[in-house]
Design an enzyme around this catalytic site. Structure first.
Site, PDB file in Angstrom:
ATOM      1  N   ARG A   1       0.836  -1.214   0.000  1.00 29.30           N
ATOM      2  CA  ARG A   1       0.000   0.000   0.000  1.00 29.30           C
ATOM      3  C   ARG A   1       0.865   1.257   0.000  1.00 29.30           C
ATOM      4  O   ARG A   1       0.469   2.283  -0.550  1.00 29.30           O
ATOM      5  CB  ARG A   1      -0.963  -0.001   1.189  1.00 29.30           C
TER       6      ARG A   1
ATOM      7  N   SER B   1      -4.656   4.571   6.079  1.00 25.77           N
ATOM      8  CA  SER B   1      -4.494   3.153   5.745  1.00 25.77           C
ATOM      9  C   SER B   1      -4.097   2.951   4.294  1.00 25.77           C
ATOM     10  O   SER B   1      -3.380   2.021   3.958  1.00 25.77           O
ATOM     11  CB  SER B   1      -5.800   2.391   6.010  1.00 25.77           C
TER      12      SER B   1
ATOM     13  N   GLU C   1     -18.874   4.469   0.236  1.00 28.54           N
ATOM     14  CA  GLU C   1     -18.117   3.972  -0.905  1.00 28.54           C
ATOM     15  C   GLU C   1     -18.929   3.988  -2.198  1.00 28.54           C
ATOM     16  O   GLU C   1     -18.379   4.211  -3.283  1.00 28.54           O
ATOM     17  CB  GLU C   1     -17.608   2.551  -0.622  1.00 28.54           C
TER      18      GLU C   1
ATOM     19  N   PHE D   1     -14.410  -3.122   0.450  1.00 26.42           N
ATOM     20  CA  PHE D   1     -15.313  -1.992   0.201  1.00 26.42           C
ATOM     21  C   PHE D   1     -15.115  -1.412  -1.197  1.00 26.42           C
ATOM     22  O   PHE D   1     -15.890  -0.566  -1.634  1.00 26.42           O
ATOM     23  CB  PHE D   1     -15.092  -0.903   1.258  1.00 26.42           C
TER      24      PHE D   1
ATOM     25  N   HIS E   1      -5.508  -3.889   1.745  1.00 28.85           N
ATOM     26  CA  HIS E   1      -6.009  -4.830   2.753  1.00 28.85           C
ATOM     27  C   HIS E   1      -6.761  -5.991   2.117  1.00 28.85           C
ATOM     28  O   HIS E   1      -7.771  -6.443   2.622  1.00 28.85           O
ATOM     29  CB  HIS E   1      -6.889  -4.107   3.770  1.00 28.85           C
TER      30      HIS E   1
ATOM     31  N   ASP F   1      -7.912  -8.195  11.697  1.00 27.86           N
ATOM     32  CA  ASP F   1      -9.291  -7.715  11.537  1.00 27.86           C
ATOM     33  C   ASP F   1     -10.270  -8.844  11.203  1.00 27.86           C
ATOM     34  O   ASP F   1     -11.472  -8.717  11.433  1.00 27.86           O
ATOM     35  CB  ASP F   1      -9.369  -6.633  10.454  1.00 27.86           C
TER      36      ASP F   1
ATOM     37  N   ARG G   1      -1.836  -4.920   3.081  1.00 24.30           N
ATOM     38  CA  ARG G   1      -1.484  -4.223   4.307  1.00 24.30           C
ATOM     39  C   ARG G   1      -0.100  -4.538   4.859  1.00 24.30           C
ATOM     40  O   ARG G   1       0.618  -3.625   5.282  1.00 24.30           O
ATOM     41  CB  ARG G   1      -2.539  -4.543   5.377  1.00 24.30           C
TER      42      ARG G   1
END
Lengths: 317, 282
Positions: free
Chosen positions: A13, A40, A61, A86, A112, A120, A170
């Site tokens: 990322r 993020s 989104e 998302f 991610h 998560d 991530r």
């Protein structure tokens, strides 16, 4: 076989963030949009340097995808940033109608992805996004393997006219591809040549594939490792040339077996060159919380599992 | 810029086109199309600063229009055609194979005048916002218009967009809601009550105004001109436009029954009897 050195682990990322910042400086039409995940997605630097070309859309989104589609009408090149889940599943119809069917030049950038977002857990660990996106007519689908490649891909997709899904992740992973590489959309990269088995990998599993090839070499098995950073359009020529030499295939990806890279490769081979193939992929299950490395082991996606798959493929030749 | 009598003539012809188009393929959506005829005709022949040629996707230095409730494509296609975007003969291809006039509007077949696909509801306000932002980015002072059904407001994405536009001061945008009180399963009150639409947008921070008689040409023109005067003041503009579904054809008026069905031969003849052929049928 070619040896690759980790020049220092970094997150993919951050490669996206670095690429976007560079685009900000070189391409005035590039616009950033983010749905409350600027940190993020590593979009802060772009936001801070180009506040007038960055839109914070909040946790919305669907609206972000529509706004991105609208921004292209007027010649802008919008880059949307949010988590892969998302960026795809949550907004599939918006992408399908307002972006893909409408042929809009939107770059959907997704962090991610996969199991390696880690703690998560399964709500965020999308393992279906490559399949969702590759099914959309006209959508280009890219899954990069390290920091340098993600940065290069981010630059490359700005110069390409059409909708693109760019998938990255991530965790910090080995950074081993060339810093000055030119990213060619749709062109697979042969990382090391071999004659016994082809390992076709994408995303974070490319490094795992290189480790597996090294382990196989120590047992006298020559593996050819190909980085299929572009899932669609698929580099059929690279696949068929390699299979012509090795005669068997392992596909490796941080994604469901259904809908992933392996399925795309199998689709080509079943029509043009039926070939024994083993899958290293998540097998019709959701993920769970845990450390990225532990999750790769538990779900059978690490180098050891690629080695085992290669041996199975060899036996089936 | 056409004046009221001429606009009314165009509207009569557009209504003939609508009923003939849906009759020819025994499918399509005449009710909402007829109800929004004055809006479309006024927009493309009086209110918007745009020209059909040369059409390009970017539309710089043109006012832009986005149809969010894509199912009322008949009125959109007829108006575009009667405004010079493509030959009127092409209206006869509506919903047929190999046509640029798909059941719901699309950019995919390259029809001039259309800049986004719509049909799956709730997406057009976001797209219009994006296009309005691009105009600001480009230093282009033209406006962006969009149309939405009232039933369409039940989609969640509308409210994401409704929050964004005032929050980001998108004040070059005029959204209109076709408030006809009808949707497929019945009245909006019976399906999912919308409450006071204007009050909702006002609470979200929009400039809100109402057109009470959305099927009276002079009122629509006056209302949309007023909407234009409200732009540029830091807020998006919302026009609540009250219309009668099926307006102009007496047996189609005021009911949801004609949302998505076509007239038979006798009903077509009856409808055409009520609508003067002013510009020549396609």
């Amino acid at each position: 076989m070619n040896a690759y050195t980790n020049s220092g682990s970094k997150d993919t990322r951050s490669g996206f963030g670095a690429g976007l910042l560079e685009l900000g400086r070189t391409n005035p039409n590039v616009i950033g949009l983010c749905a409350d995940l600027t940190g993020s997605l590593k979009m802060n630097a772009f936001r801070d340097e180009f506040p007038d070309r960055f839109y914070q859309v909040g946790i919305a989104e669907a609206n972000m995808m529509g706004i991105a589609a609208g921004l292209t009408i007027g010649g802008k090149i919008p880059f949307t940033g949010t988590f892969a889940n998302f960026s795809t599943g949550r907004v599939y119809d918006q992408i399908r109608q307002s972006i893909a069917y409408s042929g809009k030049n939107v770059k959907i950038c997704a962090s991610h992805s996969g199991l390696t977002l880690g703690e998560d857990g399964a709500t965020h660990q999308i393992l279906e996004d490559l399949g969702l996106m590759k099914m959309l007519p006209g959508m280009t689908v890219i899954n990069t393997c390290d920091f340098n490649q993600t940065k290069a891909a981010t630059l490359a997709i700005a110069d390409y006219e059409g909708p693109v899904y760019l998938r990255f992740g991530r965790p910090k992973v080995p950074n081993f591809t060339a810093e000055d590489q030119k990213f060619e959309i749709g062109k697979a990269v042969i990382l090391t040549e071999g004659s016994d088995v082809t390992i076709a990998a994408t995303g974070h599993l490319v490094w795992q594939a290189l480790e597996a090839a090294q382990a196989l070499a120590s047992e006298g098995i020559s593996a050819e490792v190909i980085n299929f950073h572009t899932i669609k359009p698929l580099d059929e020529e690279a696949l068929l040339n390699s299979i012509g030499k090795t005669g068997c295939l392992v596909s490796a990806e941080e994604h469901q077996k259904f809908g992933g890279l392996g399925e795309s490769l199998a689709g080509v081979l079943s029509q043009k060159q039926p070939t024994p193939q083993e899958y290293v992929a998540v097998n019709d299950s959701f993920g769970e919380s845990g450390k990225p490395a532990d999750l790769l082991v538990k779900y059978g996606l690490d180098a050891k599992n690629i080695v085992a798959a290669a041996k199975r493929a060899l036996e089936r030749k | 810029m056409a004046q009221i009598p001429q606009l009314e003539k165009i509207a009569s012809q557009v209504r003939r086109d609508i009923v003939r188009m849906v009759h020819a393929v025994n499918s399509g959506h005449p009710g909402g199309s007829l109800g929004c005829t004055e809006y479309f005709v006024a927009l493309f022949n009086h209110v918007m600063r745009q020209s059909p040629e040369p059409f390009d996707m970017d539309g710089q230095n043109q006012d832009l229009f986005f149809l969010s409730n894509g199912h009322i494509s008949p009125v959109y296609y007829s108006t575009l055609s009667r405004s010079g975007y493509f030959p009127t003969e092409e209206l006869s291809t509506f919903r047929k194979i190999d046509s640029r006039l798909q059941g719901h509007p699309t950019t995919h077949e390259g029809l001039p005048g259309v800049r986004i696909a719509s049909g799956s509801l709730g997406q057009g306000m976001s797209v219009a916002i994006g296009a309005a932002l691009a105009k600001k980015q480009n230093g282009d002072d033209r406006l962006v218009y969009s149309l939405h059904g009232d039933g369409e407001l039940q989609e969640g994405q509308i409210w994401e967009a409704a929050l964004f536009a005032p929050g980001h001061k998108v004040d070059n945008l005029i959204c209109t809601v076709d408030a006809n009180g009808q949707q497929i399963d019945g009245s909006t009150d019976s399906v999912m009550p919308l409450g006071d639409i204007g009050a909702k947008f006002l609470a979200f921070g929009w400039e809100v105004m109402t057109i009470e008689k959305g099927n009276d040409m002079a009122t629509v023109v006056e209302g949309l001109e007023k909407a234009k005067s409200l732009t540029g003041n830091g807020k998006p503009v919302m026009v609540i436009m009250h219309t009668e579904m099926g307006a102009g054809v007496d047996f189609m008026e005021g009911t949801h029954e004609w949302h998505g069905i076509a007239p038979n031969d006798e009903q077509l003849a009856e409808a055409l009897n009520q609508l003067e052929e002013t510009l020549g049928d396609y």
